[in-house]
Design a protein around this motif. Structure first.
Motif, PDB file in Angstrom:
ATOM      1  N   LEU A  88     -23.444 -15.528  11.655  1.00  0.00           N
ATOM      2  CA  LEU A  88     -23.299 -14.681  10.752  1.00  0.00           C
ATOM      3  C   LEU A  88     -24.579 -14.394   9.791  1.00  0.00           C
ATOM      4  O   LEU A  88     -25.193 -13.338   9.230  1.00  0.00           O
ATOM      5  CB  LEU A  88     -22.223 -15.324   9.749  1.00  0.00           C
ATOM      6  N   LYS A 312      -9.473 -13.396   9.386  1.00  0.00           N
ATOM      7  CA  LYS A 312     -10.023 -12.307  10.475  1.00  0.00           C
ATOM      8  C   LYS A 312      -9.225 -11.346  11.133  1.00  0.00           C
ATOM      9  O   LYS A 312      -9.588 -10.115  11.414  1.00  0.00           O
ATOM     10  CB  LYS A 312     -10.656 -13.160  11.506  1.00  0.00           C
ATOM     11  N   GLU A 381     -15.846 -16.380   6.846  1.00  0.00           N
ATOM     12  CA  GLU A 381     -15.011 -15.276   6.765  1.00  0.00           C
ATOM     13  C   GLU A 381     -14.924 -14.663   5.280  1.00  0.00           C
ATOM     14  O   GLU A 381     -14.904 -13.550   5.331  1.00  0.00           O
ATOM     15  CB  GLU A 381     -13.539 -15.657   7.477  1.00  0.00           C
ATOM     16  N   VAL A 384     -18.355 -12.809   4.809  1.00  0.00           N
ATOM     17  CA  VAL A 384     -18.372 -11.821   5.606  1.00  0.00           C
ATOM     18  C   VAL A 384     -17.688 -10.580   4.604  1.00  0.00           C
ATOM     19  O   VAL A 384     -18.371  -9.250   4.566  1.00  0.00           O
ATOM     20  CB  VAL A 384     -17.476 -11.664   6.785  1.00  0.00           C
TER      21      VAL A 384
END
Length: 387
Positions: A88, A312, A381, A384
């Motif tokens: 990431l 996710k 997550e 993101v």
């Protein structure tokens, strides 16, 4: 010209379609990134100072499952969490941590093979993907061959959950999906051996058949063909969280298309589990270590796994966006349990399959590499969503 500052506003003043995409998170990007850095620092500095959590084998070997320099599933999950951070962010420190860990283990020599010691090779396979370093390939190849050809099997060909100190004859555990089945699928793709991928799919089906509870949608920790029962019928949180993590990972890894029957079966299995999780979440946002027993303590590692898998799966479109709030609540609760030293608190130690529910409730709490990694997955997550 002054820099533009984006701040959340009163949600009642703006149409949801026009709201800033992170306004509903209740999270701060810089705080999350700082938590990730501290989690990694703590991960590689965990120590078992008094030897309380060492695994002492009958043959005289002593294994450090808590510190960073052993070779167990705890380290395998830890490495995977660090890899996901690197994927990431491109953080060079994360890359150095992974490659240095493997270099040290290569010098020491490989451990005995079992379900759990396969786990680190998932990350090694990803590193080989990125670097093409030929030194990695013989290790991946040999361990992949062992999983496919030599790993002990139960009736119906399930992976028997053999570990360092027990062969666990005829036993299936939900942990296996994370520790050996997901790696086998990756090995199959990497080595161009589609029969490995098909075997990984079959393992999912066997484990779903015997571990998924039809009444609740949750999963039992273990099953044995020797007596044909689910031990204590424990709906153990961390075992369930491996399922929540690994199903979205598996679908993404294999790039299973919409309409694919196997993908549909996995998604429906995940949806049933997440629907049940919504009923059992504690007011804190975490989940109890026995999901259907609110008198058991809240456990943060499992909750991190649930948060990651749910968020996710929502982001990828595998399950309904209606579940996002469930995942966000859990992720924020996990963040509250990351202390200033970067330790994820409220984490239970490694847990075998037990014959009584009380034994699950008695497992001690301590910092562990897998707990750190599961928190890394969760924070990643969340991060993101700021992209």
């Amino acid at each position: 010209m002054s820099n533009q500052i984006l701040k959340p506003v009163d949600s009642s003043k703006i149409h949801p379609l026009l709201a800033h995409h992170t306004a509903h998170l209740g999270a701060d990007r810089d705080d999350i990134r700082g938590a990730i850095d501290r989690l990694i620092h703590n991960l590689i500095n965990i120590e078992d100072k008094d030897g309380k959590f060492l695994l002492r084998l009958d043959d005289g070997r002593v294994l450090d499952t808590k510190g960073w320099h052993g070779f167990e599933w705890t380290h395998g999950v830890g490495l995977y969490g660090v890899y996901k951070v690197w994927e990431l962010t491109g953080d060079p420190k994360a890359w150095d941590i992974m490659t240095s860990w493997f270099e040290a283990r290569f010098k020491e020599g490989m451990p005995s093979r079992n379900i759990n010691t396969v786990a680190p090779f998932l990350t090694l396979a990803y590193l080989f993907d990125r670097t093409g370093d030929r030194r990695y390939l013989p290790y991946i190849d040999r361990w992949a061959e062992w999983v496919y050809n030599e790993m002990p099997r139960t009736e119906e060909g399930g992976f028997q959950h053999i570990v360092y100190n027990s062969v666990n004859n005829q036993q299936l555990w939900d942990d296996t999906l994370m520790m050996s089945v997901l790696p086998l699928a990756k090995f199959g793709l990497l080595l161009n051996r589609p029969h490995y991928v098909e075997e990984a799919k079959r393992q999912f089906l066997v484990h779903i058949k015997y571990l998924a509870d039809r009444k609740t949608g949750l999963w039992f920790h273990g099953w044995t063909f020797d007596g044909r029962h689910n031990f204590a019928n424990a709906l153990w949180a961390r075992g369930n969280s491996w399922v929540t993590i690994v199903i979205p990972e598996f679908i993404e890894l294999l790039n299973l298309p919409e309409g694919d029957a196997f993908r549909q079966h996995l998604v429906s299995t995940l949806e049933a589990q997440v629907k049940a999780l919504a009923q059992f979440q504690s007011p804190s946002g975490l989940w109890p270590t026995l999901l259907d027993d609110p008198t058991s303590y809240d456990e943060a590692a499992a909750s991190a796994g649930f948060a990651y898998g749910i968020l996710k799966a929502v982001r990828k479109g595998y399950i309904s966006k209606d579940y996002e709030a469930l995942g966000v609540k859990a992720a924020l609760a996990v963040r509250k349990h990351i202390n200033d030293a970067g330790e994820l608190t409220q984490v239970s130690f490694g847990t075998p399959v037990f014959n009584t529910l009380q034994e699950y409730k008695d497992i001690p709490l301590t910092s562990m590499p897998f707990g750190q990694a599961m928190a890394l997955l969760t924070m990643g997550e969340l991060l993101v969503r700021f992209i």
